[in-house]
Design an enzyme around this catalytic site. Structure first.
Site, PDB file in Angstrom:
ATOM      1  N   ASN A   1       0.806  -1.222   0.000  1.00  0.00           N
ATOM      2  CA  ASN A   1       0.000   0.000   0.000  1.00  0.00           C
ATOM      3  C   ASN A   1       0.843   1.279   0.000  1.00  0.00           C
ATOM      4  OD1 ASN A   1      -2.377  -1.432  -0.159  1.00  0.00           O
ATOM      5  ND2 ASN A   1      -2.675  -1.499   2.059  1.00  0.00           N
TER       6      ASN A   1
ATOM      7  N   CYS B   1     -10.333  -5.648  -5.128  1.00  0.00           N
ATOM      8  CA  CYS B   1     -11.169  -6.475  -4.260  1.00  0.00           C
ATOM      9  C   CYS B   1     -12.584  -5.928  -4.196  1.00  0.00           C
ATOM     10  CB  CYS B   1     -10.599  -6.499  -2.836  1.00  0.00           C
ATOM     11  SG  CYS B   1      -9.285  -7.682  -2.601  1.00  0.00           S
TER      12      CYS B   1
ATOM     13  N   ARG C   1     -16.620   1.655  -2.615  1.00  0.00           N
ATOM     14  CA  ARG C   1     -15.424   2.483  -2.425  1.00  0.00           C
ATOM     15  C   ARG C   1     -15.388   3.508  -3.550  1.00  0.00           C
ATOM     16  NH1 ARG C   1     -10.381  -1.304  -0.931  1.00  0.00           N
ATOM     17  NH2 ARG C   1     -10.765  -2.435  -2.833  1.00  0.00           N
TER      18      ARG C   1
ATOM     19  N   VAL D   1     -15.266   0.391   8.397  1.00  0.00           N
ATOM     20  CA  VAL D   1     -14.707   1.053   7.214  1.00  0.00           C
ATOM     21  C   VAL D   1     -15.444   0.647   5.938  1.00  0.00           C
ATOM     22  CG1 VAL D   1     -12.605   1.438   5.855  1.00  0.00           C
ATOM     23  CG2 VAL D   1     -12.461   1.239   8.351  1.00  0.00           C
TER      24      VAL D   1
END
Length: 420
Positions: free
Chosen positions: A23, A115, A120, A325
């Site tokens: 990341n 994913c 998102r 989240v």
């Protein structure tokens, strides 16, 4: 189609070296577009997601050499549209938008893949770019952003989105004037991106806090930079050690990045010590129940939720995990139930009633962290587990099976119909 055969393996002992952070690597690869000079990146993990990002760069005209080091030169970019078939494979493809608009006045990205763990959206990225003066249009699955010269702006993120924070930092690095991002994400990977940008000559400060200030410069230079270690990989090994009653040293880490995971593993009964660049986890025979709510950093990471859930299936009592989240991040639950786990789902909450043992079964990994959770469950279970869908694991873990074999775990990668 590759799969893992995993035989329950308790009492493992040894050391696991952590790879560079996926990341961090992905946004920093995108950030190299901000300069025409060569950039050299150290500690880049050899992962499927990294390969896809590099394939995208090559299609844009970049020169890429990936051996022990990763060298990228972007002095002959001749394409500003991210290829749809590659973007579909990886969510981080949207990180090219900010750098493209900042340096080339235009960028086109398809709505990204990666994913499938819930909603998102890119709204926060686009809202920020519009505030900086970009003209943004969304049409037939593509997003086109244009600006002759981005202008500094005050941006308040409705949610501390990691991707939006990174995209806007990169865009602001070459903008005219000063940009302030409020309610910015605070993840260590954001700090790593700031350090990379500042090495290039950018003026960024505040990463690691919720206010980041970027004063734009006219151009950036090529640099050499070493990526930070992967805290999610480290956390995965820590949970594996606790679940299998093993004694493992995880090396090449930054312990401060692991505090939330360490705290919950201690609560669950594991013995944990740490030093300069290592953490040692000794798993105990009794696992205590723990309640967890995933939150943006420095809270408990959503990327560790599936793994710790796998551990808590063996706790002596009931644990509750609230996913704070992402929605749709419990795809591992049905697979863990096949192994004997007792888990009840209520929207974004999992109620996990510990069982005395898990039993090996045939299971499928539907996403990256679910794959890691099922590896942990397989190692903690009695008997053999056959795990399919390990291409999802390879997106974010470098040679996980080989690392675990080195400490004595019985885990074998096989092709198609091959037998154990």
């Amino acid at each position: 189609m590759e799969k893992f055969f995993i035989v329950g393996s308790h009492g493992l002992k040894g050391e696991i070296k952590v790879s560079g952070a996926k990341n961090s690597a992905l946004p920093i690869i995108a950030a190299t577009l901000l300069t025409r000079e060569p950039c050299v990146l150290e500690n880049i993990p050899k992962l499927e997601d990294v390969n896809i990002m590099l394939s995208i760069l090559k299609r844009l005209g970049s020169k890429v050499e990936f051996g022990q080091l990763l060298t990228i030169q972007n002095n002959r970019i001749n394409e500003l549209i991210i290829p749809e078939e590659l973007a579909r494979k990886i969510r981080a493809s949207n990180l090219f938008l900010g750098p493209l608009v900042a340096r080339f006045q235009e960028g086109v990205v398809p709505l990204p893949g990666g994913c499938n763990i819930g909603n998102r959206p890119m709204d926060l990225h686009l809202k920020g770019l519009r505030l900086m003066g970009a003209e943004v249009e969304e049409k037939s699955g593509f997003i086109r952003a244009r600006a002759k010269k981005l202008k500094g702006a005050e941006i308040h993120l409705d949610f501390p989105s990691v991707g939006a924070t990174e995209n806007l930092m990169m865009a602001a690095a070459l903008a005219q004037g000063t940009t302030i991002i409020r309610n910015a994400a605070r993840e260590p990977e954001i700090v790593d991106l700031q350090n990379f940008l500042n090495l290039m000559g950018a003026k960024v400060k505040g990463a690691g806090t919720d206010i980041i200030k970027i004063t734009g410069v006219n151009q950036l230079k090529g640099v050499t930079h070493k990526i930070i270690p992967d805290r999610i990989e480290a956390g995965t090994h820590m949970v594996m050690a606790a679940a299998t009653q093993s004694d493992i040293i995880i090396s090449g880490v930054i312990p401060e990045h692991l505090e939330a995971v360490m705290a919950k593993l201690k609560e669950a009964g594991a013995l944990i010590t740490s030093g300069g660049d290592w953490v040692r986890v000794t798993g105990k025979s009794i696992i205590k129940p723990v309640d967890i709510k995933t939150m943006p950093y420095p809270g408990f990471p959503t990327d560790m939720q599936p793994q710790i859930l796998a551990l808590l299936t063996l706790a002596q009592g009931t644990s509750i995990i609230s996913e704070g989240v992402f929605d749709n991040r419990f795809k591992h639950v049905e697979e863990l139930r096949r192994m004997g786990a007792d888990i009840r789902l209520e929207s974004r909450i999992a109620v996990i009633k510990g069982v005395p043992k898990l039993t090996g079964a045939s299971v499928i990994a539907h996403d990256l962290r679910a794959a890691a959770a099922l590896v942990i469950a397989g190692l903690a279970a009695e008997g053999m587990t056959v795990l399919e869908g390990i291409k999802n694991l390879d997106r974010g873990y470098e040679n996980l099976d080989l690392k675990y074999q080195l400490i004595g775990a019985q885990i074998k990668r096989v092709n198609g119909e091959e037998k154990y």
